[in-house]
Design a protein around this motif. Structure first.
Motif, PDB file in Angstrom:
ATOM      1  N   ALA A 339      34.896  36.486  40.619  1.00 35.20           N
ATOM      2  CA  ALA A 339      35.609  36.176  41.863  1.00 35.20           C
ATOM      3  C   ALA A 339      35.641  37.405  42.770  1.00 35.20           C
ATOM      4  N   GLY A 340      35.947  38.570  42.185  1.00 38.53           N
ATOM      5  CA  GLY A 340      35.981  39.802  42.976  1.00 38.53           C
ATOM      6  C   GLY A 340      34.645  40.118  43.618  1.00 38.53           C
ATOM      7  N   LEU A 341      33.553  39.931  42.873  1.00 37.37           N
ATOM      8  CA  LEU A 341      32.213  40.208  43.399  1.00 37.37           C
ATOM      9  C   LEU A 341      31.805  39.176  44.447  1.00 37.37           C
ATOM     10  N   GLU A 342      31.964  37.913  44.127  1.00 34.58           N
ATOM     11  CA  GLU A 342      31.511  36.843  45.019  1.00 34.58           C
ATOM     12  C   GLU A 342      32.314  36.790  46.322  1.00 34.58           C
ATOM     13  N   LEU A 343      33.588  37.125  46.261  1.00 36.69           N
ATOM     14  CA  LEU A 343      34.442  37.057  47.449  1.00 36.69           C
ATOM     15  C   LEU A 343      34.545  38.400  48.175  1.00 36.69           C
ATOM     16  N   ASP A 398      44.526  42.056  45.315  1.00 34.34           N
ATOM     17  CA  ASP A 398      43.590  42.049  46.459  1.00 34.34           C
ATOM     18  C   ASP A 398      43.049  40.644  46.736  1.00 34.34           C
ATOM     19  N   LEU A 399      42.819  39.869  45.702  1.00 31.87           N
ATOM     20  CA  LEU A 399      42.284  38.516  45.893  1.00 31.87           C
ATOM     21  C   LEU A 399      43.341  37.558  46.439  1.00 31.87           C
ATOM     22  N   TYR A 512      25.114  39.254  40.268  1.00 29.00           N
ATOM     23  CA  TYR A 512      26.476  39.359  39.757  1.00 29.00           C
ATOM     24  C   TYR A 512      26.585  38.731  38.365  1.00 29.00           C
ATOM     25  N   LEU A 513      25.951  37.583  38.189  1.00 26.50           N
ATOM     26  CA  LEU A 513      25.975  36.931  36.879  1.00 26.50           C
ATOM     27  C   LEU A 513      25.365  37.840  35.812  1.00 26.50           C
TER      28      LEU A 513
END
Length: 625
Positions: A339-343, A398-399, A512-513
């Motif tokens: 989630a942190g990487l994708e967003l 942060d998210l 990311y994966l």
């Protein structure tokens, strides 16, 4: 003495005789007329009606119960089979003094107090059944003894019924389930579903598990025969017959050897394990420990055994794999990392110096890391390898809870995924709307911080964690989890064998994966929280340990398992896939009150993987004191 001779008037007597004779003749004619009229009424006017009644008394329609379909594991080992047993049945309406009759019956065939309780319960719950069992599984000697005395017991008879047997018992109880006697509620449902005709003569139906969800396929089609009977109702000959059609046989994706290895690996621990094939969603093992013997339920469980199961502190009737909800703990972190990487809230290169705690702006409260003093310099890879709580406290802040809920919900958390046995629960992926509805309270910033490490309101099932890890291992592809691999009919003709269904794909960046999966592989290597489980493995595997709190620890106190009641200790989790480079199996292990995921759950997973890849049957896990 005068003798007077009376002269008889023969003419007059003859006339009287003829009158009388005529009157008698008229009466006889009238009587014969009436009799003829009655004969005419019965034979001509009502002939068809009484012919029908006579035929009904002479000919009966008897249902023929079909054989229930068999259930096999993926290698052809039988998991559910049938056998025929003699049952002593009573038609209560045909017995004048039921209690006295049962007392007398007990002098011929053993009738226990539990048999009486079960019979009375069936009488209350199954009012639409004419014949009810008082004793099942009679021996040949008991059958012969009753047959010799049957004339003493009108309204009672011995019938041969097919019953179900589960040779693997407790090992697959929460998957296969069991059948139970049909009651009035079932009949009402059959009637509503227009299936009542197909259950004439049937006494059992599926209650839980595969037996319930595949009831229509397993039950088969009821047959019928026209039987001519004598004056006392005994069959004389069969006039016509429509044979019953046996139910379909099911082959499951379950591997009974892997199931046995998993149960053995748990030893005396309580918990759950779910293993599936990530390439198609086939479930390979599904353990809820402890289980129960499903054979106890087939013909009605006795009161003593029901109390033992229902009141046990270990809750053997609870399907922990599907219905047990637990905070996912640190097994939640890989999905937070994505989630942190994708967003865009984190980059692969981002790092910080971990002080061992996190505080919200303007607050003195410290959300502590599991390691006092922190882990030093931490980037995303290291945050997963050593399971740094502080990293995910900060990331959750942060998210924000809305991003967490919306992104991670895509992996199956907080909703029903779908599986071909009943009973799945949703778990809980919390949101501000949920808290407002549930508690009438606003969402607090601290609530978000706890969710970030899989704690707080966060609840998931072992099944959900396995599904989520399948998505990660599959680069975002989700296959519908399922048990049934194949259906064949009574002639062994294939009915269905395509149960594989791709549900959806997540649009995730491969970079990311790959980064997260590599970090999870390092979890099982030296320096990782599952390094002990990964030591000297003949294959690579990726995974994430987790520790799920059962009770809250006060601010400033440290968790000490030796000072806590065993049932209040942390739950241990481990979710993994292997081989890391080309996954063939995804699994989740949950050990109730097992403590650390790295020291308890991960070693159990390693034993199961060793069986899967190497055929090595594990030694039971030693339970901590």
């Amino acid at each position: 003495m005068n003798n007077t001779v009376e002269l008889r008037d023969h003419t007059r007597e003859i006339r009287l005789f003829r009158i009388r004779l005529a009157i008698c003749a008229v009466i006889v004619i009238i009587l014969f007329g009436l009799l003829f009229s009655r004969f005419f009424y019965l034979q001509v006017s009502q002939g068809e009606h009484y012919t029908t009644l006579a035929e009904a008394n002479r000919i009966t329609i008897q249902p023929l119960t079909p054989n229930r379909g068999l259930i096999f594991d993926r290698n052809g080992e039988i998991l559910a089979q049938n056998y025929t047993a003699y049952t002593l049945e009573i038609v209560p309406d045909q017995v004048k003094n039921l209690e006295s009759a049962i007392d007398e019956l007990a002098t011929v065939v053993e009738i226990t107090p539990e048999d009486r309780r079960r019979f009375n319960k069936l009488k209350r719950e199954s009012t639409r059944f004419k014949s009810l069992p008082i004793r099942s599984r009679l021996t040949d000697i008991e059958v012969a003894r009753f047959a010799e005395n049957q004339y003493r017991f009108p309204g009672m008879d011995i019938k041969a019924h097919p019953l179900r047997h589960y040779p693997r018992g407790e090992l697959v109880s929460h998957v296969i389930g069991y059948i139970g006697r049909i009651n009035d509620k079932d009949l009402e449902q059959f009637e509503a579903d227009k299936r009542l005709k197909n259950y004439r003569g049937s006494t059992h139906t599926g209650r839980i598990g595969i037996e319930k969800s595949y009831e229509n396929a397993l039950h088969g089609q009821t047959g019928f025969e026209q039987v001519e009977t004598d004056a006392v109702g005994r069959p004389v000959r069969t006039l016509s017959r429509v044979a019953p059609v046996a139910g379909n046989d099911l082959t499951l994706s379950l591997d009974i050897g892997l199931q046995q290895a998993a149960v053995q690996a748990f030893g005396d621990y309580r918990g759950a394990l779910v293993a599936l094939d990530p390439s198609n969603g086939e479930i390979l093992a599904f353990v809820s420990k402890p289980g129960f013997d499903p054979n106890l339920f087939v013909d009605g469980i006795d009161h003593a055994n029901w109390r033992l199961l229902n009141e046990s502190i270990d809750r053997p009737l609870n399907n922990r794999a599907l219905r047990g909800v637990y905070p996912p703990g640190s097994t939640f972190k890989p999905f937070m990392a994505l989630a942190g990487l994708e967003l865009g809230k984190r980059s692969i290169r981002y790092a910080f110096n971990d002080p061992g705690f996190f505080s919200l702006p303007g607050s003195s409260h410290r959300f502590r890391d599991w390691k006092p003093g922190g882990h030093g310099w931490v980037d995303l890879r290291k945050s997963l390898v050593i399971s740094c709580d502080t990293y995910y406290y900060m990331l959750a802040h942060d998210l924000g809870i809305t991003n967490i809920h919306n992104f991670i919900g895509q992996f199956g958390f907080g909703r029903e995924i779908g599986i071909d046995i009943p009973g799945e629960v949703r778990g809980l992926l919390p949101s501000p709307e949920w808290k407002k509805k549930r508690f009438k309270q606003n969402w607090l910033p601290g609530d978000t911080i706890s969710v970030g490490i899989g704690q707080g309101f966060n609840l998931s099932t072992p099944f959900q964690l396995t599904f989520a890890m399948m998505l990660l291992a599959n680069d975002g592809r989700a296959y519908k989890p399922h048990f049934v691999k194949q259906q064949v009919d009574h002639n062994k003709h294939l009915v269905e064998d395509n149960f594989v269904e791709e549900m959806y794909r997540l649009n995730l960046k491969q970079e990311y994966l790959d980064y997260v999966k590599q970090a999870l592989t390092d979890v099982t290597r030296p320096g990782g929280t599952a390094s002990r489980a990964g030591a000297n493995a003949a294959y690579t595997f990726a995974g994430k340990t987790g520790t799920s709190q059962v009770i809250n620890i006060k601010q400033g106190e440290r968790y000490n398992a030796s000072r806590i009641n065993e049932r209040h200790r942390d739950h241990a989790l481990f979710t993994a896939f292997a081989p890391a480079e080309d996954p063939k199996i995804v699994l989740t292990v949950l050990v109730e009150n097992g403590g650390s995921g790295g020291s308890t759950a991960a070693p159990i997973a390693r034993k199961v993987l060793d069986y899967f890849f190497l055929g090595k049957m594990p030694e039971p896990a030693e339970k901590a004191g």
